[in-house]
Design a protein around this motif. Structure first.
Motif, PDB file in Angstrom:
ATOM      1  N   THR A  43       0.841  -1.194   0.000  1.00 39.60           N
ATOM      2  CA  THR A  43       0.000   0.000   0.000  1.00 39.60           C
ATOM      3  C   THR A  43       0.876   1.244   0.000  1.00 39.60           C
ATOM      4  OG1 THR A  43      -0.127  -0.076   2.411  1.00 39.60           O
ATOM      5  CG2 THR A  43      -1.909  -1.138   1.179  1.00 39.60           C
ATOM      6  N   ALA A  46      -0.544   4.800   1.687  1.00 38.87           N
ATOM      7  CA  ALA A  46      -0.505   4.947   3.142  1.00 38.87           C
ATOM      8  C   ALA A  46      -1.136   6.248   3.611  1.00 38.87           C
ATOM      9  CB  ALA A  46       0.942   4.855   3.637  1.00 38.87           C
ATOM     10  N   GLY A  47      -2.240   6.667   2.952  1.00 36.20           N
ATOM     11  CA  GLY A  47      -2.953   7.866   3.363  1.00 36.20           C
ATOM     12  C   GLY A  47      -2.313   9.175   2.945  1.00 36.20           C
ATOM     13  N   GLY A  71      -4.644   3.559  -1.772  1.00 36.22           N
ATOM     14  CA  GLY A  71      -4.506   4.001  -0.397  1.00 36.22           C
ATOM     15  C   GLY A  71      -4.157   5.457  -0.210  1.00 36.22           C
ATOM     16  N   ARG A  73      -4.835   9.567  -0.131  1.00 33.77           N
ATOM     17  CA  ARG A  73      -5.924  10.516   0.138  1.00 33.77           C
ATOM     18  C   ARG A  73      -5.941  11.465  -1.056  1.00 33.77           C
ATOM     19  NH1 ARG A  73      -8.454  12.409   4.836  1.00 33.77           N
ATOM     20  NH2 ARG A  73      -7.113  11.022   6.047  1.00 33.77           N
ATOM     21  N   ARG A 103     -17.081   2.914  -1.068  1.00 33.50           N
ATOM     22  CA  ARG A 103     -16.033   2.846  -0.055  1.00 33.50           C
ATOM     23  C   ARG A 103     -16.607   2.932   1.363  1.00 33.50           C
ATOM     24  NH1 ARG A 103     -10.528   2.495  -0.095  1.00 33.50           N
ATOM     25  NH2 ARG A 103     -11.126   1.479  -2.048  1.00 33.50           N
ATOM     26  N   GLN A 107     -14.039  -1.991   3.809  1.00 33.76           N
ATOM     27  CA  GLN A 107     -12.832  -1.580   4.514  1.00 33.76           C
ATOM     28  C   GLN A 107     -11.805  -1.110   3.487  1.00 33.76           C
ATOM     29  OE1 GLN A 107     -12.309  -1.426   7.775  1.00 33.76           O
ATOM     30  NE2 GLN A 107     -14.341  -2.223   8.286  1.00 33.76           N
ATOM     31  N   GLY A 108     -11.231   0.048   3.722  1.00 36.47           N
ATOM     32  CA  GLY A 108     -10.222   0.547   2.796  1.00 36.47           C
ATOM     33  C   GLY A 108      -9.551   1.786   3.331  1.00 36.47           C
ATOM     34  N   GLN A 109      -8.319   2.000   2.899  1.00 36.45           N
ATOM     35  CA  GLN A 109      -7.560   3.137   3.386  1.00 36.45           C
ATOM     36  C   GLN A 109      -7.748   4.386   2.537  1.00 36.45           C
ATOM     37  OE1 GLN A 109      -3.538   1.558   3.429  1.00 36.45           O
ATOM     38  NE2 GLN A 109      -3.669   1.182   5.626  1.00 36.45           N
TER      39      GLN A 109
END
Length: 317
Positions: A43, A46-47, A71, A73, A103, A107-109
């Motif tokens: 991932t 990682a936000g 993953g 933002r 979403r 579950q998801g980042q």
């Protein structure tokens, strides 16, 4: 078998094993470099916050959805802003809205935020910065990357093309990149982020003189920006989508004509069917590398290379 034949055979075997060993060592080194150079493994997002300047284009919408799934933002620029749920919403807005609703149930980042943005308008760029800051986690005030996907392309012979087309392409393709870099510079500096620009491609064909001029201008500006921004920790990377016509790259996405299947598609993939899809899976992987590599190269080609395909499973870049 005589001694001479045995000697020749032995030398051939040594040469063969030497080549195989060298190739194996090369592959291991490339795999190790690729895995250690990336910020994370499975991932890479990682936000991390990323601005995609225009999801109104085919390349922009695909990149925004892809990065959100990876993953990141993602802040996706739309000239009409966020979806209102009306029938008049653009295809891009509907695709993003469907992704957001899906979403919520899984579950998801990744995060995908649509915001009003037009790189030719200083006021919307200013507002975009405010929206991004409002959606950042508490205590953060930086953005990992800005991916410049805003673009225009008009095809026509030089002696017949309207001057307004030239002005529009230069204003969006070139000046838009500069406006965005200037406005997002503080957020990029705070995060040690990077700017991704779309450069020139080869073999564009006739009728794209002005477009080619704008893209080579972006490459020149990117080189200068790279030198200017390096002291403050901002990287500038250019991607070259070889072999893809600009009319496709910057076309307006349209929803699939297969009615009645969209709900199933969203359930399976998290995204509504839309066209055109312009980047291959390998091109998207290369984009991931450009975004997540600790020491990215100045340029990446998104061209499919047949000789690389057998090694794709190893993610060699």
């Amino acid at each position: 078998m005589d001694e001479k034949t045995a000697l020749v055979l032995a030398l051939q075997l040594v040469a063969l094993f030497s080549i195989a060993g060298a190739l194996l060592l090369y592959l291991l080194c490339k795999i190790r470099a690729s895995s250690t150079d990336l910020l994370d493994g499975s991932t890479p997002g990682a936000g991390k916050p990323v601005l995609v300047t225009s999801a109104d284009t085919a390349i922009g919408l695909q990149i925004a959805i892809h990065l959100a799934n990876r993953g990141f933002r993602v802040f996706a620029g739309l000239k009409d802003g966020a979806s209102t749920g009306s029938a008049e919403d653009s295809a891009s807005s509907k695709v993003i809205s469907a992704w957001q609703k899906h979403r919520e149930s899984v579950q998801g980042q990744g995060v995908l935020v649509a915001l009003p943005l037009d790189v030719t308008r200083e006021d919307l760029l200013h507002e975009a910065v405010d929206v991004i800051r409002a959606h950042l986690p508490a205590g953060e005030d930086g953005i990992w990357a800005v991916v410049n996907t805003s673009g225009l392309s008009y095809r026509g012979r030089l002696d017949q093309q309207d001057n307004s087309h030239w002005d529009a392409m230069l204003k969006t393709n070139v000046v838009g990149v500069l406006r965005t870099a200037r406005k997002l510079r503080p957020l990029l500096r705070n995060a040690g982020g990077r700017i991704i620009t779309v450069g020139a491609t080869e073999q564009l064909g006739a009728g794209l003189v002005a477009y080619a001029a704008s893209r080579f201008a972006v490459e020149g500006a990117s080189k200068a920006l790279r030198q200017e921004l390096a002291p403050v920790g901002i990287k500038v990377v250019t991607i070259n989508p070889q072999g893809i016509m600009p009319e496709l790259l910057f076309s307006v996405p349209k929803l699939s004509s297969k009615q009645g299947q969209e709900d199933t598609t969203v359930e399976m993939t998290g995204c509504m069917n839309y066209q055109p899809v312009v980047l291959s899976s390998r091109a998207l992987h290369i984009l991931d590398v450009a975004l997540t590599s600790r020491k990215p190269k100045d340029n990446y080609s998104l061209e499919e290379k047949p000789w690389c395909k057998p090694f794709e499973i190893l993610k060699i870049v």
